[in-house]
Each structure stands twice: as C-alpha cells, then as structure tokens.
Design an enzyme around this catalytic site. Structure first.
Site, PDB file in Angstrom:
ATOM      1  N   TYR A   8      -0.371  -2.816  -1.805  1.00  0.00           N
ATOM      2  CA  TYR A   8      -1.829  -2.952  -1.685  1.00  0.00           C
ATOM      3  C   TYR A   8      -2.578  -1.647  -1.941  1.00  0.00           C
ATOM      4  O   TYR A   8      -3.789  -1.601  -1.789  1.00  0.00           O
ATOM      5  CB  TYR A   8      -2.232  -3.545  -0.333  1.00  0.00           C
ATOM      6  CG  TYR A   8      -1.574  -2.946   0.886  1.00  0.00           C
ATOM      7  CD1 TYR A   8      -1.961  -1.708   1.371  1.00  0.00           C
ATOM      8  CD2 TYR A   8      -0.582  -3.640   1.559  1.00  0.00           C
ATOM      9  CE1 TYR A   8      -1.370  -1.172   2.490  1.00  0.00           C
ATOM     10  CE2 TYR A   8       0.023  -3.111   2.682  1.00  0.00           C
ATOM     11  CZ  TYR A   8      -0.376  -1.877   3.148  1.00  0.00           C
ATOM     12  OH  TYR A   8       0.215  -1.349   4.260  1.00  0.00           O
ATOM     13  N   LYS A   9      -1.859  -0.598  -2.309  1.00  0.00           N
ATOM     14  CA  LYS A   9      -2.527   0.668  -2.618  1.00  0.00           C
ATOM     15  C   LYS A   9      -2.693   0.756  -4.141  1.00  0.00           C
ATOM     16  O   LYS A   9      -3.543   0.075  -4.704  1.00  0.00           O
ATOM     17  CB  LYS A   9      -1.722   1.824  -2.038  1.00  0.00           C
ATOM     18  CG  LYS A   9      -1.583   1.758  -0.500  1.00  0.00           C
ATOM     19  CD  LYS A   9      -0.775   2.929   0.035  1.00  0.00           C
ATOM     20  CE  LYS A   9      -0.484   2.777   1.519  1.00  0.00           C
ATOM     21  NZ  LYS A   9      -1.695   2.922   2.367  1.00  0.00           N
TER      22      LYS A   9
END
Lengths: 392, 392
Positions: free
Chosen positions: B218-219
């Site tokens: 999710y980064k």
C-alpha cells in the site's frame, strides 16, 4: 407443495428482507453457507471508500474516515449476532490466523502442566491444521475427539478444547452451552469456531461463558469473498490474553513506535497488522442487512425452511436416492441440509445447470444452505423439485 | 527554482505516468510512502468485483473469476518489481503476519543449534514485536543490531537475520547485497522487509540470493489502504519451508479436506486462509500502473527528485531550521527525505494546511516520500517553498 410454499412465504415476517440483497434473476441460491449474497448497500459503500476516502482524502482517512478504528467498531456491530457485549470482538485477518491467535492464547491461559488440546475430529480441515501448529509451538498434544463425546474426554490434563458450533459437512449443531460448561468444569479453555453458526442461529457467547471464539464473515454474515474474520476474547480473559501475533495494531500506543511491545487493553490486543480497509468496510456495510432483525426470528425461519425442504425432498425425490446426514432434531441442526447420494458431484452439476446453486463436499455430500434473510419457502420447494427431476 | 522544476518536469520521461492516478486537485502528495495514491483503474475493477463477480456469479467466481488463484497470480505480477522470478511470491495477509511466517520459517530452515535472531534495532516496531514472538516460539534469542554494523554481529550462532531494506524513519537504504552475502557466509537465513523499498528502487531478491522477504503493497505499490502484503520464498527453500500458519489454502490438495496437512509445492505453501478478494483484486488492478515502467527508471527519477528537493530546501528554508537525517549518498538513500526539526508535529500541520501532505514521526521528524510515478519536480519545489514559508 408449491401452494404451501407460497402460503409460507406470504406469512413470513422476514420475507421482505430479501430486498436488502442483490441476487441474480432465476437462481435459487442455497450456497450462502459458503459465500453469502451481496447486500444492497455494499456497491455504493465500496465506491465511496475507493473514490473519496482513498482517492481524495488519502492518508487523512485513517482518522477522518474511521479506518484505524474499524476493527473494533465492526467487531461491536457484529457482536450482538453472536451474543457478545461490546468490547470483546475484533475484526481482521482470516479465520485461520484468528484461530492460531485463539489457540496459542488459550494454551497460555490454561493452567500450567496440562498437555492436551482436544480438537473436533470432524472439523473443517484448516482448524485441525492450525491446531497442530499451535500445539506444536506451545508444547501441547492434539487429541482428536468426536464432539458428541467430547465432554467425556475432558479431564485434568486438558488445556484447550477446540470445537465447531456447526459441522461444515453434516450441518450438525453441537451443544455449545453443555460442552462449554463441561470444559469449564474440567478447568479447560474453550475455543469455538462459529463459521457455520454465526448469523444463522443464536450463539450466546457471553451467556454461556465461552472463553474464546473465531468465525468468518462471508457466509451467513454476507461480508463478501474472503471478508475479514473475527476474534472474540471474553472480557475476563483480556488482561491475560497473550497473542502469538503481537503486531503494532495491537499495541497500547501504536504510534509511539516504542521498541518494546505492550499489549493494548481489551479486544484490541487481538489486532495484528494494518487492516485491509476495502474488505473491512464492505463488511461493515453488509452488516446493515441485520438492522432490526432478531437472530431468534432468523433461527425460527431457518428451522421452518429446512423442515419444509426435507418434506419437499421426501415428496419429490424417489425413495432411497438420497439420505439426510443432517440431524432431524432441531436442537442438533444448523442451517443447512446435507444429503448423501451416489454421484454427488454430477448431481450437483445437474442442479446448478437448472439454476439451483448448492455445493458438493467429497465424497458423497450435496450441501444446501438456508439463509433466512434472502431464501424463502418457494426457493426450498423449487430446489427439492429440481432434485427430484435430476433423479426422475 | 520554479523554472528549473518546470524544465525538469518537461524532460521527465515518467511524467505522463501521473495520468494513471487520480489525485485531488491542488495537493502536493508526499505521503505515498505511507499510503500510495489511487490508480485510475481501481474504481472500475472494484465495482465489477462487487456487482458482477460477487453479486451475479456468486460462488462460481472462485473459479470463473480467478479468485482462488489470485494470491499466486498477483504475486507473479508483483515479482518483477522486487527482482523475483515467477513462483516465489504469494500475496495475502498483513505484513506482520507474513513476517511471522517468514521468521518462524527461517528459524526452522536454519542450521540446528544456532540460538540468535539478529534484528534491525531501528526497525519499524511491528517487526521487532513479531520477531520477539517468533523467537520466543522457536527457542531463539533476539539480538538488536545496527544494520550498518550487522555484518560484524553475524557468527556461527546466528540463525536468522531480519533487516529492513530502507529504514522507515530516516530513509536510509541498507546494503542488501552485502548484508545478504555476509549472512550467507555466516550460515544464517536472511529475512528482508521491503515495505519502504519495493516500488521505489531495484531490490534484486533473486540476484542477491535473498532467502525470504516480506513487504506491504500500500506504499509505493499503491494497492490501497491495508492492501494484502506478500511473502517471498526463494525457490531453493520452498521444499523446506515449514510455515507456522499451515492453513487450508496452503495445502497440496485443499478441497480433498484431508485431516492431515500436506504443504503445497512452491510459494503456495505461504498461503493461509481464504484471501480477502476485494482488497486483493484492487491491488491486482493497481499494479497495472507499472505496465511498461522499469524500476531502474523509477529509481533514477527518485534520486533526482530527492536531490532537487534537498536543493530547494537549502534555497528556501532559513539556515539551521531543518537537518536532513536521510543519507546524502545515493547508494544509502531510499525514496524519502526525513528532516529533523523542532516542533515537527506543528510544522507538518502547517504544511498540510498549505496543501503539502507529508507526515510526522515522533519525536522530531518530517517525512516526505517521493513516488516517481505521480510526483514531479514542481511538486518538490512547491513543498520546499511551503516549508520555507512555514519558517519564514
């Protein structure tokens, strides 16, 4: 039977709940015990979570859209369905992962010196696999037991007892109150798997003084494919619950980012890593389908549905072609009917081609799940009639 | 600096990739190292997954919509970004849960008799917490090490080495090739946490013979809030990888539902329970943003961006008000710049109110993440200028 079905539907106080779901036309869906149907509000919720909460608010949504607190908030929303007061249920991770937390946590709560972990011998396999791992890592020995005779096996050497509330193959409902009481009397810690009971019948976790429980949310709770599971930690055990997965989300002060782990108070210590927000908020929306619905009413309809389905099967299916392996007694029946038959895989294929969706469990079981929020008596009649045609 | 920024953007071969994302107007988003921006196709994918795959196809989607095989398929889609050949990456669960699998798996792969697990002393806290649990459950002892001196600490008693590729606070890039080689020379098993490097710079898992690795998506991979993490198991270790979470999804024949666990071949044995499909397929769609993009080009732009940002900070911010704790040397720098300052929390609040989104890490760090797929030089200049105004 057709007119009986129509009359029963007309008299069904829960019939209008079907409007809360989106179901394909022309299909009788009796597989909600595997994947629940789509509740009506989920599509809009998910679209908002993606486009606005993620796309526009971005990182701010962890606070402003309530992402960070979702596991406890949704746990509390789900709690009444399993008879739990607030603050004891936390949502996140898969059932298998929660089972590992619960079993290791139970082994650490158990009185020292006890060596045995009793495990439902007919369990859904993942429970047995995870139990073996948890036992191996805590020095216990798994002892398979027939749940009907589990109480007799509980003794002063029993540390942990893992049982399913409803057996996934047979649909047999086990006696949670009596088995929990027997475990308590033996000084053992109970872990109940509620996958096939939560949302179908009253569970009464608090009332029956269950110690720990886990369950999935994608069957009778309609949370969506692979929706996050949940972990129940009875309030009296929370201070002593020692998770094998002490991730930063379960820390007393996660953003202090201290090198030493200090477990949060309450069920929060059952959290591990960052929650999968898309699946989690879809589940939150899905639970709206339960607004104003009593589990007792659902249970009454479930029993009426399965009774009626068995009656229709007896009427439509030639004698001797199928045999129910689900108990007749209401107090031993979950919310499914499992029929044993020859060539079960092919029979289910035929049924599906006729628009009746159930499922097959090796080697010889046809499973039909009855989900009272969106299945009616006409569905039950049509399914039995189609089964009769397959054999006709 | 403004015209320089415009020139750099005009010459940037990756600038057009920003069209692959939906970003709010008027915002400089430098927090993609915490939550990546929304890729353009995700909303449509998610809507289709909910309305058609779940709502219409229902249970059939486990086969027909490729749900069951998603963890391996998405693992293979992600694999090139971390330098892994197919069949070694499986997606699912959180980073913390995957770390537990990897660390316990590593302890079981390690030569018998070794007692120490070396753990990055500056690690993101969850890694340290999970390492303590994994060590406790496998009989090892955690030894905190400064990654810059970790090689010196590796000896014949070292079973496992857990390191972060990029430090989450300082943005320091650790020397994965050299540290992995040192661990191998000492006979230890390496576990790398790639949360802050995957998608920002070349990792080269296969090339450098890493043993095991985990990371979030999710980064820099833009999979969405709490998107499923991944586990890399090098092909040579797969047959010996013994997971502490042997759920039914990791079984060689899951639908046989046999009572005994038999691990699947390949990375599949890293799977546990039913995958959370909504989050998982959002990630799959998000990875389309990488079509035709080389990680090397991303790395080159990342370094140019962080160089330029530091230059702008030097030009705009009064001397002595901020100090970079991110290494100047390119070979030691990740894709973020961390500035130490007084009142960092308030300063970041001011920046956010001016439309520059970074984040704060206690006690005194301003973090600015540079995600080359959607951040440009004009963004870097504007962020530094806003910072100058806060101090001006």
């Amino acid at each position: 039977m057709r007119s009986r079905a129509a009359e029963l539907d007309a008299a069904d106080g829960l019939a209008k709940l079907r409007e809360r779901f989106t179901l394909p036309d022309g299909v009788v869906y009796l597989d909600g015990n595997s994947l629940g149907a789509l509740p009506a509000g989920v599509a809009d919720t998910t679209a908002d979570v993606v486009a606005r909460q993620w796309g526009e608010l971005l990182i701010r949504s962890w606070d402003e859209s309530g992402w960070w607190t979702a596991p406890e908030r949704i746990g509390d929303k789900l709690a009444p369905l399993v008879g739990a007061a607030p603050g004891q249920v936390v949502v996140g991770d898969s059932t298998s992962v929660n089972l590992f937390k619960a079993l290791v946590g139970a082994a650490r709560l158990a009185a020292p010196g006890r060596t045995r972990m009793l495990v439902d011998a007919a369990t859904f396999p993942t429970d047995g696999y995870i139990a073996q791992s948890a036992a191996r890592m805590t020095g216990l020995t798994v002892v398979p037991v027939d749940p009907s005779h589990a109480a007799e096996a509980m003794d002063a050497d029993t540390a942990v007892v893992l049982l399913n509330h409803v057996d996934y193959r047979s649909g047999r409902l086990h006696d949670l109150p009596a088995l929990t009481a027997a475990a308590r009397a033996a000084g053992a810690i109970t872990v109940w798997d509620l996958c096939h009971s939560a949302g179908a019948l009253p569970v009464g976790l608090d009332e029956h003084a269950v110690d720990l429980a886990v369950g999935c949310t994608y069957k009778y709770l309609n949370g969506g494919p692979g929706a996050p599971a949940y972990l129940y930690i009875a309030a009296r055990h929370q201070a002593g619950f020692d998770s094998p997965l002490p991730g930063w989300n379960g820390h007393a002060d996660p953003f202090a980012m201290t090198p030493a782990f200090e477990a949060a108070q309450g069920a929060t210590r059952g959290r591990v890593g960052t929650p999968d927000i898309l699946s989690m908020l879809a589940l939150e929306s899905a639970l709206d389908a339960w607004d104003g619905v009593s589990v007792e009413a659902v249970r009454a309809k479930s029993l009426a549905l399965t009774d009626f389905f068995l009656e229709c099967v007896a009427a439509y299916v030639p004698q001797g072609r199928v045999e129910s392996v689900t108990p007749d007694e209401h107090e031993r029946r979950g919310s499914q009917i499992s029929l044993r038959t020859e060539n079960a895989r092919e029979v289910m294929g035929e049924l599906i081609s006729r628009g009746v969706i159930g499922d097959f469990r090796a080697p010889d079981i046809l499973r039909f799940g009855f989900t009272p929020l969106y299945v009616g008596f006409t569905d039950a009649e049509r399914a039995a009639r189609a089964l009769g045609h397959v054999f006709g």
